[in-house]
Design a protein around this motif. Structure first.
Motif, PDB file in Angstrom:
ATOM      1  N   VAL A  54       0.841  -1.201   0.000  1.00 25.01           N
ATOM      2  CA  VAL A  54       0.000   0.000   0.000  1.00 25.01           C
ATOM      3  C   VAL A  54       0.878   1.253   0.000  1.00 25.01           C
ATOM      4  O   VAL A  54       0.601   2.216  -0.714  1.00 25.01           O
ATOM      5  CB  VAL A  54      -0.972  -0.015   1.203  1.00 25.01           C
ATOM      6  CG1 VAL A  54      -1.655   1.339   1.371  1.00 25.01           C
ATOM      7  CG2 VAL A  54      -2.006  -1.114   1.038  1.00 25.01           C
ATOM      8  N   ALA A  83       0.987   3.982  -2.948  1.00 28.53           N
ATOM      9  CA  ALA A  83       0.658   5.388  -2.690  1.00 28.53           C
ATOM     10  C   ALA A  83       1.753   6.303  -3.229  1.00 28.53           C
ATOM     11  O   ALA A  83       1.477   7.355  -3.810  1.00 28.53           O
ATOM     12  CB  ALA A  83       0.470   5.610  -1.192  1.00 28.53           C
ATOM     13  N   PHE A 105       1.479   6.332  -7.044  1.00 27.21           N
ATOM     14  CA  PHE A 105       0.319   7.141  -7.437  1.00 27.21           C
ATOM     15  C   PHE A 105       0.638   8.625  -7.318  1.00 27.21           C
ATOM     16  O   PHE A 105       0.341   9.419  -8.208  1.00 27.21           O
ATOM     17  CB  PHE A 105      -0.891   6.792  -6.556  1.00 27.21           C
ATOM     18  CG  PHE A 105      -2.073   7.673  -6.819  1.00 27.21           C
ATOM     19  CD1 PHE A 105      -2.874   7.467  -7.931  1.00 27.21           C
ATOM     20  CD2 PHE A 105      -2.378   8.728  -5.965  1.00 27.21           C
ATOM     21  CE1 PHE A 105      -3.968   8.276  -8.180  1.00 27.21           C
ATOM     22  CE2 PHE A 105      -3.462   9.540  -6.212  1.00 27.21           C
ATOM     23  CZ  PHE A 105      -4.256   9.320  -7.317  1.00 27.21           C
ATOM     24  N   TRP A 106       1.284   9.022  -6.233  1.00 24.15           N
ATOM     25  CA  TRP A 106       1.630  10.425  -6.012  1.00 24.15           C
ATOM     26  C   TRP A 106       2.603  10.922  -7.075  1.00 24.15           C
ATOM     27  O   TRP A 106       2.452  12.022  -7.613  1.00 24.15           O
ATOM     28  CB  TRP A 106       2.229  10.571  -4.616  1.00 24.15           C
ATOM     29  CG  TRP A 106       2.798  11.928  -4.338  1.00 24.15           C
ATOM     30  CD1 TRP A 106       2.119  13.091  -4.184  1.00 24.15           C
ATOM     31  CD2 TRP A 106       4.182  12.242  -4.209  1.00 24.15           C
ATOM     32  NE1 TRP A 106       2.993  14.115  -3.959  1.00 24.15           N
ATOM     33  CE2 TRP A 106       4.272  13.628  -3.967  1.00 24.15           C
ATOM     34  CE3 TRP A 106       5.353  11.494  -4.260  1.00 24.15           C
ATOM     35  CZ2 TRP A 106       5.481  14.262  -3.784  1.00 24.15           C
ATOM     36  CZ3 TRP A 106       6.557  12.135  -4.070  1.00 24.15           C
ATOM     37  CH2 TRP A 106       6.607  13.505  -3.836  1.00 24.15           C
TER      38      TRP A 106
END
Length: 69
Positions: free
Chosen positions: A7, A11, A14-15
């Motif tokens: 996760v 994240a 994705f950022w």
């Protein structure tokens, strides 16, 4: 624990992709032209030099540290 790591990595990815997507293109922010020799094009900050003045190469002084007793 592996799920938490996945996760977290997801994240971060994705950022990063979100930031790249939102970044302005070079056309939007204005292309920056790098001038390596500003005096050659007569732009701001250029100084005319006399034709007879040639740039001279300077050899740096070699400094050898010594220990004085």
């Amino acid at each position: 624990m592996a799920l938490v790591v996945l996760v977290g990595v997801g994240a971060i990815l994705f950022w990063m992709f979100d930031e790249v997507e939102e970044a302005p293109s070079p056309a939007e922010r204005g292309a920056v032209e790098q001038v390596l020799n500003p005096s050659a094009d007569g732009g701001e900050g250029s100084v005319e030099t006399p034709e007879e003045q040639k740039p001279e190469e300077v050899e740096p002084d070699v400094v050898v540290p010594t220990v004085d007793n």
